[in-house]
Design a protein around this motif. Structure first.
Motif, PDB file in Angstrom:
ATOM      1  N   ARG A 150       2.689  11.557  -4.166  1.00  0.00           N
ATOM      2  CA  ARG A 150       1.243  11.702  -4.071  1.00  0.00           C
ATOM      3  C   ARG A 150       0.616  10.340  -4.342  1.00  0.00           C
ATOM      4  NH1 ARG A 150      -0.066  16.198  -7.038  1.00  0.00           N
ATOM      5  NH2 ARG A 150       0.176  15.079  -8.989  1.00  0.00           N
ATOM      6  N   ASP A 151      -0.238   9.939  -3.430  1.00  0.00           N
ATOM      7  CA  ASP A 151      -1.010   8.710  -3.612  1.00  0.00           C
ATOM      8  C   ASP A 151      -2.336   9.059  -4.269  1.00  0.00           C
ATOM      9  OD1 ASP A 151       0.949   7.346  -2.259  1.00  0.00           O
ATOM     10  OD2 ASP A 151      -0.172   7.199  -0.373  1.00  0.00           O
ATOM     11  N   LEU A 152      -2.651   8.360  -5.313  1.00  0.00           N
ATOM     12  CA  LEU A 152      -3.986   8.452  -5.906  1.00  0.00           C
ATOM     13  C   LEU A 152      -4.601   7.073  -5.752  1.00  0.00           C
ATOM     14  CD1 LEU A 152      -2.916  10.308  -9.177  1.00  0.00           C
ATOM     15  CD2 LEU A 152      -4.058  11.311  -7.195  1.00  0.00           C
ATOM     16  N   PHE A 153      -5.682   7.008  -5.028  1.00  0.00           N
ATOM     17  CA  PHE A 153      -6.214   5.681  -4.746  1.00  0.00           C
ATOM     18  C   PHE A 153      -7.667   5.553  -5.161  1.00  0.00           C
ATOM     19  CE2 PHE A 153      -8.547   7.054  -1.008  1.00  0.00           C
ATOM     20  CZ  PHE A 153      -7.794   8.105  -0.505  1.00  0.00           C
ATOM     21  N   VAL A 154      -7.980   4.355  -5.600  1.00  0.00           N
ATOM     22  CA  VAL A 154      -9.356   3.978  -5.909  1.00  0.00           C
ATOM     23  C   VAL A 154      -9.614   2.697  -5.133  1.00  0.00           C
ATOM     24  CG1 VAL A 154     -10.989   3.326  -7.691  1.00  0.00           C
ATOM     25  CG2 VAL A 154      -9.183   4.951  -8.215  1.00  0.00           C
ATOM     26  N   GLY A 196       0.824  -1.190   0.000  1.00  0.00           N
ATOM     27  CA  GLY A 196       0.000   0.000   0.000  1.00  0.00           C
ATOM     28  C   GLY A 196       0.861   1.244   0.000  1.00  0.00           C
ATOM     29  N   SER A 197       0.373   2.255   0.684  1.00  0.00           N
ATOM     30  CA  SER A 197       1.036   3.546   0.639  1.00  0.00           C
ATOM     31  C   SER A 197       2.332   3.545   1.436  1.00  0.00           C
ATOM     32  CB  SER A 197       0.092   4.608   1.205  1.00  0.00           C
ATOM     33  OG  SER A 197       0.772   5.828   1.346  1.00  0.00           O
ATOM     34  N   TYR A 247      -7.340  -0.934  13.192  1.00  0.00           N
ATOM     35  CA  TYR A 247      -7.087   0.366  13.808  1.00  0.00           C
ATOM     36  C   TYR A 247      -6.049   1.140  12.996  1.00  0.00           C
ATOM     37  CZ  TYR A 247      -5.765   3.819  17.368  1.00  0.00           C
ATOM     38  OH  TYR A 247      -5.515   4.987  18.040  1.00  0.00           O
ATOM     39  N   SER A 248      -5.025   0.426  12.593  1.00  0.00           N
ATOM     40  CA  SER A 248      -4.042   1.045  11.704  1.00  0.00           C
ATOM     41  C   SER A 248      -3.488  -0.033  10.798  1.00  0.00           C
ATOM     42  CB  SER A 248      -2.908   1.700  12.500  1.00  0.00           C
ATOM     43  OG  SER A 248      -2.062   0.727  13.068  1.00  0.00           O
ATOM     44  N   ARG A 249      -2.905   0.392   9.713  1.00  0.00           N
ATOM     45  CA  ARG A 249      -2.373  -0.581   8.773  1.00  0.00           C
ATOM     46  C   ARG A 249      -1.017  -0.123   8.283  1.00  0.00           C
ATOM     47  NH1 ARG A 249      -4.355  -2.496   2.920  1.00  0.00           N
ATOM     48  NH2 ARG A 249      -3.519  -4.598   2.998  1.00  0.00           N
ATOM     49  N   VAL A 250      -0.051  -1.023   8.365  1.00  0.00           N
ATOM     50  CA  VAL A 250       1.276  -0.775   7.811  1.00  0.00           C
ATOM     51  C   VAL A 250       1.441  -1.720   6.631  1.00  0.00           C
ATOM     52  CG1 VAL A 250       3.758  -0.843   8.239  1.00  0.00           C
ATOM     53  CG2 VAL A 250       2.207  -0.142  10.062  1.00  0.00           C
ATOM     54  N   ASN A 251       1.632  -1.170   5.475  1.00  0.00           N
ATOM     55  CA  ASN A 251       1.694  -2.014   4.291  1.00  0.00           C
ATOM     56  C   ASN A 251       2.364  -1.242   3.164  1.00  0.00           C
ATOM     57  OD1 ASN A 251       1.284  -4.244   2.726  1.00  0.00           O
ATOM     58  ND2 ASN A 251      -0.745  -3.609   2.038  1.00  0.00           N
ATOM     59  N   TYR A 252       3.636  -1.399   3.034  1.00  0.00           N
ATOM     60  CA  TYR A 252       4.348  -0.695   1.976  1.00  0.00           C
ATOM     61  C   TYR A 252       5.484  -1.561   1.471  1.00  0.00           C
ATOM     62  CZ  TYR A 252       7.849   0.244   5.555  1.00  0.00           C
ATOM     63  OH  TYR A 252       8.790   0.092   6.544  1.00  0.00           O
ATOM     64  N   GLN A 253       5.908  -1.260   0.300  1.00  0.00           N
ATOM     65  CA  GLN A 253       7.074  -1.947  -0.269  1.00  0.00           C
ATOM     66  C   GLN A 253       7.682  -1.014  -1.307  1.00  0.00           C
ATOM     67  OE1 GLN A 253       6.310  -5.610  -2.345  1.00  0.00           O
ATOM     68  NE2 GLN A 253       8.396  -6.316  -2.086  1.00  0.00           N
ATOM     69  N   VAL A 254       8.899  -0.639  -1.064  1.00  0.00           N
ATOM     70  CA  VAL A 254       9.592   0.243  -1.996  1.00  0.00           C
ATOM     71  C   VAL A 254      11.046  -0.186  -2.019  1.00  0.00           C
ATOM     72  CG1 VAL A 254      10.111   1.982  -0.244  1.00  0.00           C
ATOM     73  CG2 VAL A 254       9.917   2.663  -2.630  1.00  0.00           C
TER      74      VAL A 254
END
Lengths: 450, 379
Positions: free
Chosen positions: A427-431, A45-46, A145-152
């Protein structure tokens, strides 16, 4: 002979509800725990979820989700709403709710480069139980409650032998997974026809993992996966009030004012650093223990409903995250130094129309609930003092009646933007789409006996 | 059919989420954290330690006496046992018994005339695990002897008729392997140490109607050194068979809990620095070296090979196995997994070949070095 009544459960309905509820619980619990390993297979995710304790989630009900996400003053008999435990008093049937979400995220940077990431996750599992119809009810909720989800990732080249000038290409993948979950048990009581009060006990727990995987092009070098894992758990309480004014502007309308306050929370936390894969990890140094202090939260809202056709709501949430404290550092927060924690302000609003109102015999499309909303969210943490991280989104959805009386399928969407593609920021653009099944049935019927 | 639209919707959403494009977009928000680096460090310790190689069961028998002008005098005596079946049961007349040895190694003067004596071993022995300092009892008087030069392709020791007359029934009987316990090969003149291939050598028994070969089934080479090697001050000796070997260690304390992506240990060798050799003097050098972990487990010695590498043409010896990296990684985690790390010669190459290694006292470009590729953990 006098007529007597005895409450008996409707056995087939009870079994079906319990089975579906258990299925939702299993789906929700299983994959959430597996989130920590999911990034390597491609779900992310972001990058902004890297900061603080992750990206905060807001889910009061699938109805409120489509109306911008606030539910402090929103109540109907069709949806248990957990933003304000006072609304649990206004239930007439047992309800079980579960769903999942998909998101397509496009990330843009200042150089014009972009990346598109798809992700999916299970949403909330909720259960509403009226004890005294429309007067006293219980509710149980398991929501993110919160979400950590990124990969870069970044790439580079390393001189592996200064003498012989040997080099190899490498890639570092920064990966985050996990997040905090919220398990709530609440009760609401309708003190008067107008006023309801509620209270919930909320357990916040979860695991946040930040990983760094270093991969080399040359097979002579071993891939390493360094993971910092923070495990937390704590309990807090939420109190709420909901006041309803009827026939305010016209017959058959009501204006609701809702307010709920969640107490500050001290989470017990353990942090460990490991090297290796999930089943074969070496723990680096001893685990550290400490506290994480989450701030209080204030949610307030107004809703107006008329003719059981139109519903409008506006909500605000305020959380003084500038008071956040932790014995552990997180991206954006240094316990011994600078912090980019800000007070969070979330504003939302939305409008719902059910053309048929209460007419259950109307054509199908007129019985569908059409919803549109939006929200503004000033994030509680920013990557830098130079960036004020804001999310603006449009939400909407359809509440689809099903062939089973009292059961709805809610299909929601949201389209939004987060952050700014300036300097080092993106900038995140999400759908996003979500599907939530909302089942309602009477568990106890009054059977007439002679 | 009522559930079909829902199933279609769910399937579509799942397919929609099934692809991914991880990229570098946004990495500036993370920064260049944890970029791998290559760290060079010196060996913490390096020392020469005595070592008696396991020569029991080796494929080569070493015999001779060589005085290396740089490394000192080395003597070698070998022992062998035989196995075979007498192939002519109806013909018990043995005309000749000879031990035919095939040289495949020489260390020393290749033109020297060497005298090789053959003596009987007196007691039963088992070659498994025997080291180069093992001595077996032999008869005081040799059975026979012969002279040869190390470049000969075959060395034959013919047993005397008196021995055949007294021991002929060893071959014709049913218990040759129990009754016969072996021969010793002793050098009586200095000049070189010669190696004989056990598999290419044999005991030949000749009868009027047949020739029967007995194969060498047990071997042992007993090695000894007199005097100390005269080495350059910045070099140390690793020598097969007779020793010494080299122990070394690293100080990884500054890399505690650091992820390790790779590890290389590199030694530099320059055997030509041992000086000019006399004419016709051959000093074979080692071409493969192992790193061995030495430890004790409940009092029992444990040896574990970590890597086995050939020496490059330029004399560089580099070890970089996954086992070595894993050992160092566990060491950085605070585990104490070994007593010592040693350089050893591969056991199959039974020889007395030497190798000179530069020590940490050598110039920077010749001193042993360790290259660690790390991913810093504290970033």
């Amino acid at each position: 002979m006098p007529t007597t009544f005895r409450a008996v459960p409707s056995a087939p309905m009870l079994r079906r509800t319990v089975t579906l509820l258990a299925l939702f619980a299993l789906l929700a619990l299983g994959p959430r725990d597996a989130t920590a390993q999911r990034n390597s297979t491609g779900d992310a995710g972001s990058i902004y979820s890297r900061f603080g304790i992750g990206q905060l989630e807001s889910f009061a009900s699938s109805q409120s989700e489509a109306l911008g996400g606030g539910g402090a003053a929103l109540w109907t008999y069709n949806y248990p709403t957990f933003d304000n435990p006072a609304s649990l008093s206004r239930q007439v049937v047992v309800r079980a709710v579960g769903g999942f979400r998909m998101q397509r995220l496009t990330i843009e940077d200042a150089a014009g480069s972009s990346s598109t990431i798809n992700s999916g996750s299970l949403g909330a599992v909720q259960f509403g139980l009226p004890i005294l119809q429309d007067r006293f009810g219980l509710g149980f909720s398991f929501t993110p409650y919160s979400r950590v989800n990124y990969q870069v990732q970044t790439r580079g080249e390393l001189i592996t032998d200064p003498l012989q000038q040997d080099t190899t290409a490498y890639r570092i993948s920064y990966e985050g997974a996990g997040g905090l979950q919220e398990l709530s048990a609440g009760a609401g009581y309708r003190v008067t026809d107008a006023l309801s009060l509620g209270l919930s006990a909320d357990m916040i727990f979860g695991i946040i993992e930040d990983g760094r995987r270093t991969i080399f092009e040359s097979s002579a070098f071993t891939e390493t996966n360094l993971t910092t894992s923070t495990q937390t758990r704590g309990v807090t309480a939420t109190g709420g009030a909901l006041y309803t004014l009827s026939n305010v502007f016209r017959e058959q309308d009501d204006l609701n004012v809702g307010l709920s306050i969640r107490l500050p929370t001290k989470l017990d936390a353990d942090r460990s650093r490991t090297l290796g894969e999930s089943l074969d990890r070496d723990t680096l140094a001893a685990d550290l223990s400490g506290d994480i202090d989450l701030p209080w939260s204030l949610r307030s809202g107004l809703s107006y409903r008329t003719d059981n056709r139109w519903t409008a709501t506006v909500n605000a949430r305020y959380e003084p995250w500038s008071q956040f404290d932790s014995d552990f550092g997180f991206p954006g927060f240094d316990p011994d130094g600078a912090s980019q924690m800000n007070d969070r302000l979330r504003l939302s609003g939305g409008l719902e129309v059910v053309p048929a109102g209460d007419d259950q015999l109307a054509p199908y499309l007129q019985r569908v609930a059409y919803r549109l909303g939006g929200y503004y969210d000033q994030a509680y943490v920013a990557p830098s003092d130079d960036l004020s991280l804001r999310t603006i989104a449009v939400t909407g959805g359809l509440g689809l009646p099903t062939a089973f009386p009292g059961t709805h399928l809610d299909i929601n969407f949201q389209v939004g933007t987060r952050g700014s593609a300036e300097d080092d920021f993106v900038r995140d653009l999400f759908v996003g789409f979500s599907a939530t099944l909302n089942m309602g049935e009477r568990w106890f019927r009054k059977r007439k006996l002679r | 059919m009522k559930g079909f639209p829902l199933a279609l919707l769910l399937t579509g959403l799942l397919l929609w989420s099934a692809c991914d494009d991880a990229s570098t977009v946004g990495v500036d928000l993370v920064g260049e954290q944890g970029a791998p680096t290559t760290e060079r460090l010196d060996l913490a310790t390096l020392s020469s330690v005595p070592y008696d190689d396991v020569t029991g069961g080796a494929t080569r028998l070493l015999t001779g006496d060589v005085d290396d002008p740089a490394l000192g005098r080395i003597t070698a005596t070998s022992f062998l046992d035989l196995s075979g079946t007498f192939g002519a049961p109806g013909d018990s007349t043995i005309q000749e018994v000879s031990l035919r040895l095939a040289p495949d190694y020489v260390y020393g003067d290749t033109t020297a005339t060497l005298t090789l004596a053959l003596a009987e071993v007196l007691d039963m022995w088992d070659d498994e695990g025997l080291t180069a300092d093992t001595t077996l009892s032999t008869a005081a008087t040799p059975l026979t002897e012969t002279s040869f030069v190390p470049t000969d392709s075959l060395v034959t020791l013919t047993l005397p008729d008196t021995w055949i007359a007294e021991n002929g029934d060893l071959f014709t009987g049913d218990d040759f392997e129990d009754a016969f316990v072996g021969f010793a090969l002793q050098s009586t003149t200095p000049g070189a140490v010669v190696g004989f291939s056990a598999s290419a050598s044999e005991l030949r028994v000749v009868t009027p109607s047949d020739t029967i070969e007995y194969q060498i089934t047990k071997t042992l080479s007993t090695l000894g050194r007199e005097g100390s090697p005269a080495l350059p001050p910045d070099q140390t000796l690793l020598q097969d068979g007779v020793g010494p070997t080299v122990q070394f260690d690293l100080d990884l304390s500054s890399f505690a809990d650091t992820p390790l992506n790779g590890a290389v240990i590199r030694f530099f060798t320059r055997s030509e620095t041992l000086g000019t050799l006399p004419p016709h003097f051959v000093r074979p050098t080692l071409d493969r070296v192992q790193i061995v972990l030495v430890d004790e487990d409940d009092g029992e010695p444990v040896e574990l090979e970590l890597d086995d590498e050939a020496i490059d043409e330029d004399g560089t010896l580099s070890f970089s196995s996954a086992a070595l990296r894993e050992l160092f990684q566990q060491t950085t985690f605070g585990e104490d997994l070994y007593d010592a790390l040693e350089l050893r010669v591969a056991p199959s190459d039974n020889s007395i070949s030497p190798l000179l290694l530069y020590t940490p006292e050598a110039a920077d470009d010749l001193a042993p070095e360790v290259l660690l590729t790390i991913s810093p953990a504290d970033q």
